[in-house]
Enzyme design. Structure first.
Site, short mmCIF file in Angstrom:
data_model
loop_
_atom_site.label_atom_id
_atom_site.label_comp_id
_atom_site.label_asym_id
_atom_site.label_seq_id
_atom_site.Cartn_x
_atom_site.Cartn_y
_atom_site.Cartn_z
N CYS A 154 0.86 -1.19 0.00
CA CYS A 154 0.00 0.00 0.00
C CYS A 154 0.89 1.23 0.00
O CYS A 154 2.11 1.14 0.13
CB CYS A 154 -0.95 0.01 1.20
SG CYS A 154 -0.10 0.04 2.78
N CYS A 192 3.46 1.84 2.76
CA CYS A 192 4.75 1.16 2.64
C CYS A 192 5.75 2.07 1.94
O CYS A 192 6.92 2.18 2.35
CB CYS A 192 4.61 -0.14 1.86
SG CYS A 192 3.56 -1.39 2.65
N ASP A 237 -3.74 19.47 -26.53
CA ASP A 237 -2.85 19.45 -27.69
C ASP A 237 -3.70 19.76 -28.93
O ASP A 237 -4.92 19.63 -28.91
CB ASP A 237 -2.21 18.06 -27.79
CG ASP A 237 -1.36 17.93 -29.03
OD1 ASP A 237 -0.51 18.80 -29.25
OD2 ASP A 237 -1.56 16.96 -29.79
#
Length: 733
Positions: A20, A23, A436
């Site tokens: 997760c 961590c 763009d």
């Protein structure tokens, strides 16, 4: 003693064992405590980017990570290709555990919930089926919970492990030492049932299977996180026609060194950045620079690796190779942008960091209080187990994956592909969308636009029909739509300026205005006005002349998608400001912007500057979404708070984006924002009700007013509620 002035060193570590976002934060904090170390750990890509002083070795960094119980691969190890295999292996393992657990869980849940199916000794069969699911299927959760316990922390894994093991342990206790193991026992849902004959095997198995399903889909999404870099590398040429003493030799592209000369034929990719030595033609740079019109090149012109030669054979001298090329620098920008993204913790993990210790403390206090006040060991154990079971995160485990699966499924029907749950949190804050031009607001295809003289188009199309240049193809196609093209004699390409030939006895000249001027064909006042009008609209002007006189001006341009203006209006209706960001020139950009209703235009932006433009908007306090389709957009897509890639674009852009828009319709952008926000709102609602149910029910369990059997039923109801709430997303339109 002299003080070292060496520059900091950058090291990349591949991290394994993270379950997760907490961590990643734990590893990051530990690394940053080392003197001279600045680390960023990316949970999504399982990668650590570390800047450190030269006296800190890579082995020290690896040892620090391994000391926390995680794995780390030093940069000296040969990891070429291994990352892909490891990602596939992890996904395959999760799929295997999920499928086996699902097959074993279905009969356990069915027997527990339908008393009529409970035959003699059914409970022992349920134990045989459920135990492997909890112990083997949920092994990842138990291992992670033990690791968290070692470091004094708690996450969703802690809740999952505690809840499922408690349910299994109580069931085994009840089967061996209570009345639950008696032949003929039935599993009735009752507030007044004797807790001694209650088992919760279906709870333990179902929770494990549900959460495994969520982890599997998460792992599959994480697997794609590094695909942008792989796609960038795949874009380059694999081999090249190297010139050695005037002879062509086909060699791997990585063998090129600065100064080598190589041949590029029409349709081939340029192997590396270089300078044209001989040959006149055009280069299609749309996938790298975003230029909608191919760039004319001649001896002395600079060309970029990854672009495609069109029109004629070129000889190029390499000026930059390997990591120095523009394509490699774009790849590095993608990596830097991904590493620079803030780590996104799961909402449930953020709350469970506080919730889990409280639940454990309440369970322990419940057990002690019952022992001290009532002296009832059985009652104390029953109440404590009820607290743990009522807190078991079945609804929490379902909150995100069910909403995500329904939301993404509905999105797929609408041509919108969300990468994963982490995407959703970004959509809520987006107030600016950067668009763009080429391939996004426009079709990316050259077409003849405006009023066209029929005879001039017919003659010009005949002469251009044999050329592979995109502008020539546009003219030929436009002429072909008017009818069959006449035959042409003596067709010739003139030094990248145009073409000539004879059509129906007329001596034709088609090309740039300078070509006709060189041949003495003067433009009339009307033709000059047409030329200026075409250029003002951002189109490429092609002059057509025959028999010594200029006759017409053809305007060729990249056309705007029919739905672009509606899409921009829909974005404004959502309170989002549109910005046009393109590598094309100012005139063409402003012409497109005027057609679709965009005021903020930023043109002539180089590929490596697009991510900087996004960062500038972010520095001004805006949450930015980027919409693009080319390689030149990849770094900006990764840098943005939310990247939306047009599915008709390059694989690089698609892999760098957080959302892929499959259909060729820019209206999918506001649809994607609304769907993502709706899905995020559903997840938040699921999490709220899941935690609210826990908060309300835990006191009842602690006071002995809720036996474990009822706790299991309440948990099942909360799961049904969460699933039902998620299914409402199917009605999104």
């Amino acid at each position: 003693m002299a003080t070292t002035t060496d520059a900091p060193t950058s090291t990349e570590l591949a991290i394994t064992g993270m379950t997760c976002a907490s961590c990643a934060m734990r590893i990051e904090k530990k690394l940053n405590r080392l003197e001279g170390v600045t680390a960023t750990v990316n949970y999504a890509t399982e990668n650590a980017h570390v800047r450190h002083s030269p006296d800190v070795s890579a082995q020290t960094l690896v040892a620090t990570v391994e000391g926390l119980g995680y794995g780390a691969t030093p940069p000296s190890a040969d990891r070429s290709g291994d990352g892909d295999d490891d990602g596939d292996a992890e996904t395959d393992e999760l799929r295997h555990r999920l499928l086996v657990s699902l097959v074993l869980t279905v009969p356990v849940v069915a027997l527990a919930m339908v008393p009529a199916w409970q035959f003699a000794d059914w409970q022992w069969i349920s134990l045989v089926l459920a135990a492997p699911v909890v112990l083997w299927g949920g092994w990842r959760f138990h291992r992670a919970a033990a690791l968290n316990l070692r470091h004094g922390t708690a996450t969703m894994d802690t809740l999952i492990s505690l809840g499922t093991l408690a349910a299994l342990a109580w069931s085994v206790w009840a089967l061996l030492f209570g009345d639950a193991g008696m032949p003929g026992m039935t599993h009735e849902l009752s507030f007044t049932s004797d807790p001694g004959d209650a088992i919760y095997l279906e709870t333990a198995a179902a929770v494990t299977t549900f959460v495994l399903a969520g982890r599997f889909f998460e792992a599959r999404a994480k697997r794609r996180a590094g695909a942008a870099l792989r796609a960038l590398l795949d874009l380059g040429a694999k081999d090249v026609a190297l010139l050695v003493d005037g002879t062509e030799q086909r060699v791997p592209a990585e063998r090129l060194v600065v100064g080598n000369e190589f041949v590029v034929r029409p349709g081939e990719r340029i192997a590396t950045d270089g300078e044209v030595v001989s040959g006149v033609g055009a280069v299609d740079a749309s996938t790298v620079t975003g230029e909608s019109v191919p760039v004319e090149v001649a001896p002395g012109s600079a060309v970029i690796g990854g672009c495609v030669a069109v029109g004629s054979r070129l000889v190029v001298r390499a000026t930059r190779v390997g990591a120095d090329t523009q394509l490699a620098r774009i790849a590095q920008r993608v990596a830097d942008a991904q590493n620079g993204k803030a780590d996104i913790q799961r909402l449930a993990d953020r709350v469970s960091g506080v919730f889990v210790p409280i639940v454990v403390a309440v369970a322990v206090l419940t057990f002690v209080a019952w022992l001290v006040l009532a002296g009832d060991v059985s009652g104390a154990f029953t109440a404590a187990v009820a607290v743990l079971i009522i807190a078991c995160p079945c609804a929490l485990g379902l909150a995100t994956p069910t909403a995500l699966m329904v939301g993404t499924g509905r999105g797929a029907q609408l041509g919108i592909l969300l990468r994963g749950p982490e995407v959703l949190e970004s959509t809520r804050r987006v107030d600016t969308v950067v668009l763009d031009k080429t391939g996004t607001l426009t079709t990316g295809e050259m077409r003849v636009v405006g009023e066209v003289d029929g005879t001039a188009l017919r003659f010009a199309a005949a002469v251009e029909d044999g050329s592979t240049h995109p502008i020539a193809r546009a003219i030929a196609e436009a002429g072909r739509r008017r009818g069959p093209l006449p035959a042409v004699d003596d067709a010739r390409t003139i030094d990248g300026l145009g073409v000539s030939g004879t059509v129906e006895g007329h001596s034709m000249l088609v090309g740039r205005p300078v070509l006709l001027a060189e041949r003495g064909l003067e433009l009339s006042a009307q033709l000059r006005a047409d030329l200026e009008a075409a250029q003002a609209d951002g189109a490429t002007a092609v002059v057509v002349g025959w028999d010594g006189a200029a006759r017409a001006v053809l305007a060729v341009a990249d056309t705007v998608r029919e739905t672009s203006a509606d899409a921009v209006a829909a974005l404004r209706a959502l309170g989002v400001r549109p910005v046009l960001l393109t590598g094309d020139h100012e005139t063409a950009a402003r012409a497109v912007a005027a057609q679709v209703g965009i005021d903020d235009v930023r043109a002539g932006v180089l590929p490596e500057q697009k991510a900087d433009a996004v960062a500038e908007l972010q520095a001004q306090g805006h949450a930015v979404a980027m919409v693009g389709d080319g390689v030149n957009d990849a770094a900006a897509l990764a840098r943005a708070d939310l990247g939306l890639a047009m599915g008709t674009g390059t694989d690089v852009a698609i892999e760098a984006g957080d959302v892929t828009l499959v259909r060729e319709d820019l209206r999918a952008v506001p649809d994607a924002l609304r769907l993502a926000r709706r899905t995020l709102g559903t997840i938040r609602g699921n999490l709220f009700w899941a935690f609210a149910y826990n908060v309300a029910a835990i006191p009842l369990a602690a006071f002995g007013l809720l036996n474990p059997m009822v706790a299991g039923a309440a948990m099942a109801f909360s799961s049904v509620f969460v699933v039902g709430n998620s299914l409402r997303l199917r009605r999104f339109s």
